[in-house]
Scaffold this active site. Structure first.
Site, PDB file in Angstrom:
ATOM      1  CG  ASN A  29      30.660  46.487  40.166  1.00  0.00           C
ATOM      2  OD1 ASN A  29      31.252  46.744  41.210  1.00  0.00           O
ATOM      3  ND2 ASN A  29      30.874  45.367  39.492  1.00  0.00           N
TER       4      ASN A  29
ATOM      5  CG  ASP B 235      31.915  43.817  29.042  1.00  0.00           C
ATOM      6  OD1 ASP B 235      32.711  44.377  29.819  1.00  0.00           O
ATOM      7  OD2 ASP B 235      31.795  42.583  28.957  1.00  0.00           O
TER       8      ASP B 235
END
Length: 579
Positions: A453, A524
């Site tokens: 991220n 996820d």
């Protein structure tokens, strides 16, 4: 100061004054004694009952005496009497005003600092037909219970059966709308936990049918609007795709349908998200804390387990490998995998607990409020013996799968021993490796894809990502640091960027920027969706688009969540791209 609750003595003074002047009165106006006595009695009577007696009347009364016209002393006495009477009138009128407010609902006339009495309005005396309302309520509940009779009870545990029967009985005994909405909400949560989606939808419809204007019903409607807009026939939000993206709905639709054929291993920090839900009762006498009455316990696959759950929900075949403690939660984790259709290889480590993140929730509202979180976790790295057993589990199944996801939640499993062993086994069996990690990316040289991220990327490259140009620069830098073939940089509301060696940089906006509810677990979902797409024939850019689409769905759902092929197809119809 005169006491306003007693008749004034002014009249008596006037009477005495009249007696002293009796000779004058008797000389000039016979019978004046009787006239003065009558005036005094009348004045006393008026003062006793709070009636007004003006200064002009007092002056006229005295002025009628011929003696008073000719005497300055009499005039001065008359003015004094009039002044006292005027003051008495003022005091009595205040008292009358205060007493009058007790017979009125007008608080504006009540003395400052005091609250007027509450008086019901006429409309508030009108009561609805209570028996009719209860009868209609019971009919709705009865129809719902008959329409959701228990099936396949053998598939439910004894605990689930007990909670389900109890919730249905409590709903059946509800006698007012608010109670029925709360009980239906609890039953809906149970159906959702047991994956009985049709019953969950019927419970949701019951909540709306009981009272659409109920505050809880409105909250459920808003939750549903964010999570499953297609169930409400929600408006299609058109999202513009970048120019020259060469994506069509038909191509992506075929990629979504093909996800069923993917076979993926997830190796990483497996954990359970435990939700303890309670109904607030009161403040404890032991300490200034809220007492919750337990309603239900919900266990959800989290961490690397959530990645596995997403793979299974999308129709893929998944095998999960990880470490647990020697405790009850290890068995619960295994049962959750079985319930989700996930095969597994678990290694017990008695020196550590099974990782569990427990959240205490209040169920006072439709959207449950988290009050507290407590983690059972060990951050110690697994020892070499445990690591070797984990790699043995991987070797036993690697030949039957197309990809391996390494999921590092800093739970101590993804050590150098594990990473190097996994890369070696994957190369031997020609298995693609996808990495979802937070730091130390240089360990994953040769990986097909890493998915950091933005904050983790900024920490790795040493500069802030504030624009498309700096994002592209950071992505290229991450390729160098990790030695991987592709880097997907996820930027939250700013979308995502895909960098590949010897390929142009692809950028996609967030498909669901305005309706974000909870970003927990969205990473996820992206990893699971992209990996399944990669192993079923999609290009990296197509896989990226599907990952973006899936993330836009789960961020509308609270907590760790999954999506499905059906939801992907429904969301695809909302994209403004060629058919």
């Amino acid at each position: 100061m005169n006491d306003p609750f007693k008749p004034s003595n002014a009249s008596g003074d006037a009477a005495k004054s009249g007696e002293n002047q009796a000779p004058l009165g008797s000389k000039n106006s016979p019978g004046s004694d009787k006239q003065d006595a009558d005036s005094t009695a009348a004045s006393d009577s008026k003062n006793l009952f709070g009636s007004s007696s003006t200064a002009r009347e007092a002056t006229d009364s005295v002025g009628k005496s011929p003696a008073s016209q000719g005497s300055a002393a009499s005039q001065e006495q008359a003015q004094k009497i009039a002044k006292e009477k005027a003051e008495d009138e003022k005091n009595l009128s205040k008292i009358d005003l205060q007493f009058s407010t007790t017979r009125s609902n007008t608080s504006l006339t009540y003395p400052l600092g005091q609250k007027g009495p509450f008086v019901l309005k006429k409309s508030e005396f009108l009561k609805p037909d209570h028996d009719k309302q209860v009868h209609e309520l019971k009919n709705l509940i009865s129809n719902f219970l008959n329409d959701t009779k228990l099936h396949d009870e053998h598939k439910l545990s004894s605990r689930e059966l007990k909670e389900l029967h109890q919730s249905r009985d409590e709903l059946s005994s509800a006698n007012d709308v608010s109670e029925a909405v709360q009980k239906a909400l609890q039953l809906r949560s149970l159906y959702k936990e047991m994956n009985q989606l049709e019953e969950e939808k019927k419970a949701r419809n019951l909540i709306f049918g009981l009272d659409p204007n109920n505050q809880v019903s409105k909250q459920v409607f808003k939750e549903l609007e964010r999570m499953n807009p297609q169930d409400l026939a929600a408006r299609n939000v058109q999202v513009a795709m970048p120019e020259n993206c060469n994506l069509t709905k038909s191509k992506l639709r075929s990629r979504i349908n093909a996800l069923t054929g993917g076979r993926v291993i997830v190796l990483g920090d497996l954990l359970i998200d435990e939700l303890l839900e309670g109904r607030p009762e009161r403040i404890s006498r032991e300490a200034p804390v809220l007492i919750l009455e337990h309603v239900l316990t919900e266990l959800i696959l989290g961490g690397a387990s959530n990645t596995a759950s997403n793979l299974s929900a999308l129709g893929g075949m998944c095998h999960a490998i990880g470490v647990t403690g020697r405790d009850d939660y290890a068995q619960k984790l295994a049962r959750l995998f079985e319930k989700s259709g996930i095969s597994y290889g678990l290694v017990e480590d008695p020196s550590r607990p099974t990782t569990v993140k427990t959240r205490i929730l209040s169920s006072a509202h439709a959207l449950r409020q988290q009050l507290l979180r407590m983690d059972r976790i060990s951050h110690e790295k697994v020892n070499a013996e445990i690591g070797a057993r984990i790699l043995d589990k991987l070797k036993a199944v690697a030949g039957s799968y197309s990809a391996l996801i390494l999921s590092d939640y800093r739970g101590g499993l993804i050590t150098d021993q594990i990473v190097y062993g996994c890369m070696s086994i994957a190369a031997e069996h020609k298995v693609q490796v996808v990495v979802d990690a937070q730091n130390d990316f240089a360990r994953f040289k040769g990986a097909a894809l890493i998915t950091p991220n933005q904050p983790d990327t900024e920490a790795a490259v040493g500069f802030k990502v504030v624009s498309k140009e700096t994002a592209e620069k950071a992505g290229r830098k991450m390729l160098e640091i990790s030695g991987s073939k592709s880097v997907l940089l996820t930027r939250g509301g700013e979308g995502m960027i895909l960098c590949q060696a010897d390929h142009p940089v692809y950028e996609l906006p967030a498909f669901n920027k305005s309706d974000v509810f909870d970003v927990t677990g969205a990473g996820d979902t992206v990893v699971a969706t992209m990996t399944l797409a990669m192993v079923t024939g999609a290009s990296m850019f197509e896989a990226m688009a599907l990952g973006n689409l899936a993330a836009g769905i789960v961020v509308r759902k609270p907590g760790t969540a999954v999506t499905s092929q059906g939801e992907l197809l429904a969301a695809l119809d909302q994209l403004k791209i060629p058919d």
